[in-house]
Design an enzyme around this catalytic site. Sequence first.
Site, PDB file in Angstrom:
ATOM      1  N   SER A   1      -6.677   0.217  10.676  1.00 17.45           N
ATOM      2  CA  SER A   1      -7.183  -1.203  10.730  1.00 17.45           C
ATOM      3  C   SER A   1      -8.727  -2.040  10.782  1.00 17.45           C
ATOM      4  CB  SER A   1      -5.961  -2.403  10.724  1.00 17.45           C
ATOM      5  OG  SER A   1      -6.604  -3.840  10.545  1.00 17.45           O
TER       6      SER A   1
ATOM      7  N   TYR B   1      -1.861  -7.209  16.747  1.00 17.82           N
ATOM      8  CA  TYR B   1      -1.776  -6.301  15.804  1.00 17.82           C
ATOM      9  C   TYR B   1      -3.235  -5.415  15.960  1.00 17.82           C
ATOM     10  CZ  TYR B   1      -2.724  -4.977  10.998  1.00 17.82           C
ATOM     11  OH  TYR B   1      -2.819  -4.621   9.484  1.00 17.82           O
TER      12      TYR B   1
ATOM     13  N   PHE C   1      -6.832  -6.232   2.186  1.00 23.15           N
ATOM     14  CA  PHE C   1      -6.294  -5.100   0.901  1.00 23.15           C
ATOM     15  C   PHE C   1      -4.919  -5.925   0.851  1.00 23.15           C
ATOM     16  CE2 PHE C   1      -8.643  -1.897   1.274  1.00 23.15           C
ATOM     17  CZ  PHE C   1      -8.344  -1.192  -0.032  1.00 23.15           C
TER      18      PHE C   1
ATOM     19  N   ASP D   1      12.446   2.572   3.729  1.00 25.46           N
ATOM     20  CA  ASP D   1      11.863   1.275   3.709  1.00 25.46           C
ATOM     21  C   ASP D   1      13.100   0.468   4.137  1.00 25.46           C
ATOM     22  OD1 ASP D   1       9.308  -0.536   2.317  1.00 25.46           O
ATOM     23  OD2 ASP D   1      11.067  -1.400   2.465  1.00 25.46           O
TER      24      ASP D   1
ATOM     25  N   LEU E   1       0.912  -0.997  -0.268  1.00 32.28           N
ATOM     26  CA  LEU E   1       0.267   0.023   0.311  1.00 32.28           C
ATOM     27  C   LEU E   1       0.799   1.582  -0.574  1.00 32.28           C
ATOM     28  CD1 LEU E   1      -3.072  -0.615   2.598  1.00 32.28           C
ATOM     29  CD2 LEU E   1      -2.351  -1.606   0.295  1.00 32.28           C
TER      30      LEU E   1
ATOM     31  N   LYS F   1      -2.845  -1.336  16.181  1.00 34.53           N
ATOM     32  CA  LYS F   1      -3.377  -0.503  14.928  1.00 34.53           C
ATOM     33  C   LYS F   1      -4.955   0.589  15.595  1.00 34.53           C
ATOM     34  CE  LYS F   1      -1.630  -1.709  11.468  1.00 34.53           C
ATOM     35  NZ  LYS F   1      -0.847  -0.485  10.743  1.00 34.53           N
TER      36      LYS F   1
ATOM     37  N   ASP G   1      14.821   1.677   9.608  1.00 36.58           N
ATOM     38  CA  ASP G   1      14.393   0.402  10.616  1.00 36.58           C
ATOM     39  C   ASP G   1      13.621   0.793  11.064  1.00 36.58           C
ATOM     40  OD1 ASP G   1      13.299  -1.843  11.816  1.00 36.58           O
ATOM     41  OD2 ASP G   1      15.118  -2.108  12.166  1.00 36.58           O
TER      42      ASP G   1
END
Length: 262
Positions: free
Chosen positions: A154, A167, A200, A36, A17, A171, A59
């Site tokens: 998310s 997770y 996604f 990245d 994304l 989020k 990182d």
Amino acid sequence: MQIKDRTFVISGGASGLGLATVRDLHAHGGYIAILDLNAENGNKVVSELGDRTAFFEADVSSPPSVSSAVSALVEWVKHTKKSIGGVIPAAGVGFPGKLIDRHNEPIPLENLELVLNINLRGVLDLIRLCLPHMTTTTPTEPDGERGVIVMVSSSAAYDGQPGQVAYAASKGAVRSMTLVLARDLAQYGIRAVSIAPSYFESGMTAAMSQKVRKSLEGVFEFPRRPGKGDDFARMVRHCVENPMLNGECIRLDGATRMPSRL
């Protein structure tokens, strides 16, 4: 806010994304600083898109790495003279696991830390280091806007599934801090928005088994397909361009609600 001739800092911008967002904002005249860990992919993107892009290896789970990357991109911004107009912390990971397993063993703490360090601390770290270079830029007319932060939450922040505790926590935190951040930054003319995509197509979901994919597709409403990078990137662009979008987490899920079990 106008995209053309503004710099956008995008972590996780070498794939998924984040990469879709890089391509879209670049196509609309933006200057893109890609952060990245994958230097090979990052440099490939820069070679493809040209001199309005730059890659900075980072990182996001490592504060010194993020600090070094931001220092380098700020020097690039000084060279291009295109001020930072947006930060999109799109780097993220999912490391599934329940807090207690079937053998009555607790999940290793490092598994939780990996997710929280990248999905939450890394987001805050990148934003805080970029902000001093946004708050002092010349505000634009008619609203006195200086920039926008677009974070990635998310659907797990709303209806997380079993094994997503770390997770969903990370989020959910992004979702919760969106309004606070908007209020904190209002005095500088900087907006804060977050987007909560559901299923996604991305590097994270590519690791799912075919069985899990089929189960997820069974709960889609409309459209009956996974989201695509272009769908996400268009929403980011809208968040950038529409000054009335502020302090809100926007679900991008085609009305899908994740079940407790697949």
